[in-house]
Design an enzyme around this catalytic site. Structure first.
Site, PDB file in Angstrom:
ATOM      1  N   GLY A  67      46.312  53.004  35.785  1.00 40.40           N
ATOM      2  CA  GLY A  67      47.123  51.933  35.196  1.00 40.40           C
ATOM      3  C   GLY A  67      46.646  51.518  33.816  1.00 40.40           C
ATOM      4  N   ARG A  68      45.353  51.269  33.671  1.00 37.81           N
ATOM      5  CA  ARG A  68      44.843  50.762  32.394  1.00 37.81           C
ATOM      6  C   ARG A  68      44.726  51.855  31.329  1.00 37.81           C
ATOM      7  NH1 ARG A  68      41.596  50.547  36.519  1.00 37.81           N
ATOM      8  NH2 ARG A  68      39.561  51.575  36.586  1.00 37.81           N
TER       9      ARG A  68
ATOM     10  N   LYS B 150      53.534  51.550  38.499  1.00 39.34           N
ATOM     11  CA  LYS B 150      53.115  52.872  38.968  1.00 39.34           C
ATOM     12  C   LYS B 150      53.460  53.042  40.448  1.00 39.34           C
ATOM     13  CE  LYS B 150      48.902  55.641  39.398  1.00 39.34           C
ATOM     14  NZ  LYS B 150      47.478  55.737  39.075  1.00 39.34           N
TER      15      LYS B 150
ATOM     16  N   GLU C 219      54.020  40.996  42.356  1.00 36.66           N
ATOM     17  CA  GLU C 219      54.468  40.229  41.189  1.00 36.66           C
ATOM     18  C   GLU C 219      55.649  40.908  40.504  1.00 36.66           C
ATOM     19  OE1 GLU C 219      51.350  41.051  41.936  1.00 36.66           O
ATOM     20  OE2 GLU C 219      49.895  39.580  41.195  1.00 36.66           O
TER      21      GLU C 219
ATOM     22  N   LYS D 138      45.683  42.421  45.746  1.00 35.21           N
ATOM     23  CA  LYS D 138      47.077  42.725  46.080  1.00 35.21           C
ATOM     24  C   LYS D 138      47.413  42.382  47.533  1.00 35.21           C
ATOM     25  CE  LYS D 138      47.839  46.180  42.504  1.00 35.21           C
ATOM     26  NZ  LYS D 138      48.438  47.439  42.115  1.00 35.21           N
TER      27      LYS D 138
ATOM     28  N   GLU E  32      37.604  46.210  34.190  1.00 36.36           N
ATOM     29  CA  GLU E  32      38.155  46.780  35.415  1.00 36.36           C
ATOM     30  C   GLU E  32      37.537  48.170  35.658  1.00 36.36           C
ATOM     31  OE1 GLU E  32      42.326  45.830  36.240  1.00 36.36           O
ATOM     32  OE2 GLU E  32      42.572  47.910  36.831  1.00 36.36           O
TER      33      GLU E  32
ATOM     34  N   HIS F 161      36.404  28.907  13.761  1.00 37.91           N
ATOM     35  CA  HIS F 161      36.537  27.444  13.814  1.00 37.91           C
ATOM     36  C   HIS F 161      36.431  26.946  15.253  1.00 37.91           C
ATOM     37  CE1 HIS F 161      37.702  27.206   9.556  1.00 37.91           C
ATOM     38  NE2 HIS F 161      38.077  28.450   9.809  1.00 37.91           N
TER      39      HIS F 161
HETATM   40  C1  G6Q Z   1      45.005  49.224  36.336  1.00 37.87           C
HETATM   41  C2  G6Q Z   1      45.085  48.512  37.596  1.00 37.87           C
HETATM   42  C3  G6Q Z   1      46.101  47.415  37.658  1.00 37.87           C
HETATM   43  C4  G6Q Z   1      47.540  47.914  37.793  1.00 37.87           C
HETATM   44  C5  G6Q Z   1      48.440  46.743  38.156  1.00 37.87           C
HETATM   45  C6  G6Q Z   1      49.883  47.135  38.271  1.00 37.87           C
HETATM   46  O1  G6Q Z   1      44.271  50.144  36.104  1.00 37.87           O
HETATM   47  O2  G6Q Z   1      45.215  49.402  38.637  1.00 37.87           O
HETATM   48  O3  G6Q Z   1      46.034  46.568  36.554  1.00 37.87           O
HETATM   49  O4  G6Q Z   1      47.962  48.514  36.617  1.00 37.87           O
HETATM   50  O5  G6Q Z   1      48.003  46.181  39.350  1.00 37.87           O
HETATM   51  O6  G6Q Z   1      50.078  48.143  39.209  1.00 37.87           O
HETATM   52  P1  G6Q Z   1      51.457  48.880  39.314  1.00 37.87           P
HETATM   53  O7  G6Q Z   1      51.713  49.589  38.025  1.00 37.87           O
HETATM   54  O8  G6Q Z   1      51.342  49.835  40.468  1.00 37.87           O
HETATM   55  O9  G6Q Z   1      52.499  47.826  39.550  1.00 37.87           O
END
Ligand code: G6Q
Length: 562
Positions: free
Chosen positions: A266-267, A205, A211, A511, A352, A383
């Site tokens: 994001g989620r 986003k 990462e 981050k 989250e 199990h």
């Molecule tokens: C989701 C969070 C988090 C995010 C990641 C990736 O709601 O904000 O999980 O999606 O940190 O972020 P980017 O899409 O900006 O790389």
């Protein structure tokens, strides 16, 4: 006003004093209609919540609580695009992503419905081209491997959904997901790929997440070492982002960027262009069915009275277990191998969103919020940790999820799977008392002394709550509805707890946290004064790099000094 000051909360406290003496075994014995009274169908899903420590009165009081906490008003605010993410001053409009074409929704003077469908059309064109081999790699070969590089919300949704809907996957396309900055992840995958037939999707986003950027740079560097030129990148790298400038700077042609918007968390982004890997795998028609399934759940959530509203009831049962019975965790048990990633997906969605100790108004909350969510597929979990669910000292409510129709034709398996699923919730509810345990041991011919010695170990307290969610079949539509069910459950719980469910300051902290130490490890900044433990860890890492004759370069990659 905090939850604990709401009148219905006080009524529920009094009610709980009584409920804490109930055993579900008796509730079932007394009420032959209990299963139909506490179950409902919506958007193709069936929810049985009868195996909870509730009566009709409990449900009425819980719905009063939801009303007094403003669930009905806030539900309208969510769908209407009000800026309910108050700390980031954003609207929360993932539901708009699955609304059918032609239902204008004006946000800041723009019709987002037509913007959303324009991007969906872009996704349709691109995915059809890749699937039909019109889009080919730089050497003219068709794409066989798709690698999504993203993390958190830009990874978990498409990864989970691609696995869940693998029955519908294009036979030529292999989907891979790289998220971890740990080089072992990408380094294991790259040798399996042929650069000429691989498509990388860089999904972020913000397009600044360390990462993802590091993995994307490494993938780009690898691609160029495979005999390809910068000009060839255009056929092998596409981006999904809200940050067009950063995408361009990375070297991805803006024509190959799929946009989304700051009002998609994001989620909650699987419904946006972040779902590109899924659309590639299952095709645009099935992707639209996935959106339609979620939309059907949205319609139900919007219109059904609270007492017959599936996400609301699932949320309120969770509140009852968490805030009145004090249950600190919830286990998700999908009895479907293809839903293996679903607990991890929900972990992010719920923890989250609602893993917060401060209310939307900035006050410290005087009550518990999100329980810890965990789980794995059945029957595997049986199990392993199910022992604790049956006889441990903590009561852990369980959500069982199963599809009535399998996606395979192997005889016998599915009846055995469902039998296990239903038997577990029955056993958790009923338990086994001393009389039953004793008769069982006597029937096995155990001597009296051995029977009495074994008996305490053979007793199951029961009265352990669970919900069962049944899908007819795991399809794009039913998966869409299932995800939307949990999204709205999370939203309702956040409202009752007084939380802003749509920010994630704890994630933002992560981050920036590593930046200083990374600079010290790579030698670009002098060691800083940390605590004794952190200083020692840094020193040990630096010593081992020197011992191995390696160093961490400025870019952060491990390189040989030879
Ligand atoms: C989701 C969070 C988090 C995010 C990641 C990736 O709601 O904000 O999980 O999606 O940190 O972020 P980017 O899409 O900006 O790389």
């Amino acid at each position: 006003m905090h939850l604990t000051s709401v009148p219905a909360y006080r009524m529920l406290q009094t009610h709980h004093a009584e409920a804490s003496h109930w055993h579900m075994r008796d509730l079932f014995a007394r009420d032959p209609n209990r299963a139909s009274a506490f179950s409902l169908e919506a958007a193709g899903l069936y929810l049985d919540y009868s195996k909870n420590r509730i009566t009709r009165n409990t449900v009425e009081l819980l719905c009063d609580l939801a009303r007094e906490c403003g669930v009905e008003t806030q539900r309208g605010a969510l769908f209407n695009g009000a800026k309910i993410n108050t700390t980031e001053h954003r609207a929360v409009l993932h539901t708009a992503l699955r609304a059918p074409r032609g239902k204008p929704q004006i946000i800041k003077g723009t019709d987002i419905n037509s913007e959303i469908h324009a991007v969906l059309d872009q996704i349709a064109r691109f995915t059809e081209n890749v699937r039909s081999e019109q889009w080919r790699g730089c050497s003219g070969e068709s794409i066989t491997d798709v690698v999504n590089i993203g993390i958190g919300g830009s990874d978990l949704g498409p990864k989970m959904a691609c696995q869940a809907l693998r029955t519908y996957s294009h036979p030529r396309l292999k989907l891979h997901f790289i998220s971890n900055v740990d080089g072992h992840d990408l380094n294991t995958l790259l040798p399996q790929l042929d650069a000429r037939t691989t498509l990388f999707i860089v999904a972020s986003k913000t397009f600044t997440t360390v990462e993802t950027m590091m993995n994307a740079q490494s993938a780009r560097a690898w691609f160029l070492t495979q005999g390809n030129s910068e000009a060839d990148l255009a056929k092998h790298f596409v981006a999904v982002s809200t940050n067009a400038d950063a995408v361009k700077t990375f070297g991805i042609d803006p024509k190959n960027m799929f946009p989304f918007w700051d009002w998609v968390g994001g989620r909650y982004s699987i419904w946006s262009a972040i779902g590109l890997p899924l659309a590639l795998a299952i095709g645009i028609e099935k992707f639209r069915e996935f959106l339609a399934g979620a939309h059907a759940m949205d319609q139900h959530f919007c219109n059904a009275p609270l007492e017959q509203n599936m996400p609301v009831l699932l949320a309120l049962i969770g509140i009852w277990n968490r805030n009145f019975f004090g249950n600190t965790s919830i286990s998700i048990a999908p009895y479907h191998q293809y839903l293996q990633q679903f607990p991890a997906y929900l972990q992010q969605l719920e923890m989250e969103s609602n893993g917060k100790r401060v209310g939307a108004d900035g006050s410290i909350l005087p009550h518990a919020t999100c329980p810890i969510l965990w789980g794995d597929v059945g029957t595997n979990g049986q199990h392993a940790y199910f022992q604790l669910l049956h006889q441990g000292t903590d009561v852990v409510p369980v959500d069982f999820i199963a599809a009535l129709k399998p996606a395979h034709a192997l005889p016998g398996h599915h009846a055995m799977l469902l039998a296990n699923c239903f038997a577990q919730s029955e056993a958790l509810m009923l338990g086994k008392n001393a009389d039953e345990g004793r008769s069982e041991l006597q029937a096995q011919g155990k001597p009296k002394a051995e029977t009495e010695a074994l008996l305490p170990h053979k007793i199951f307290p029961g009265n352990r709550p669970s919900n069962t969610i049944l899908l007819n079949e795991l399809t794009p539509a039913s998966l869409g509805a299932l995800i939307a069910l949990y999204e709205h459950k999370t939203f309702v719980q956040g409202l009752v707890w007084g939380i802003n469910s749509f920010d994630q300051w704890g994630v933002e902290l992560g981050k920036v946290l590593a930046k200083n130490i990374h600079a010290e490890l790579t030698g670009t900044s002098a060691p800083q004064k940390h605590d004794g433990s952190t200083n020692t860890l840094i020193a040990r890492a630096k010593a081992i790099f020197m011992y191995c004759g390696t160093e961490l370069s400025d870019s952060g990659t491990l390189s040989s000094t030879d």
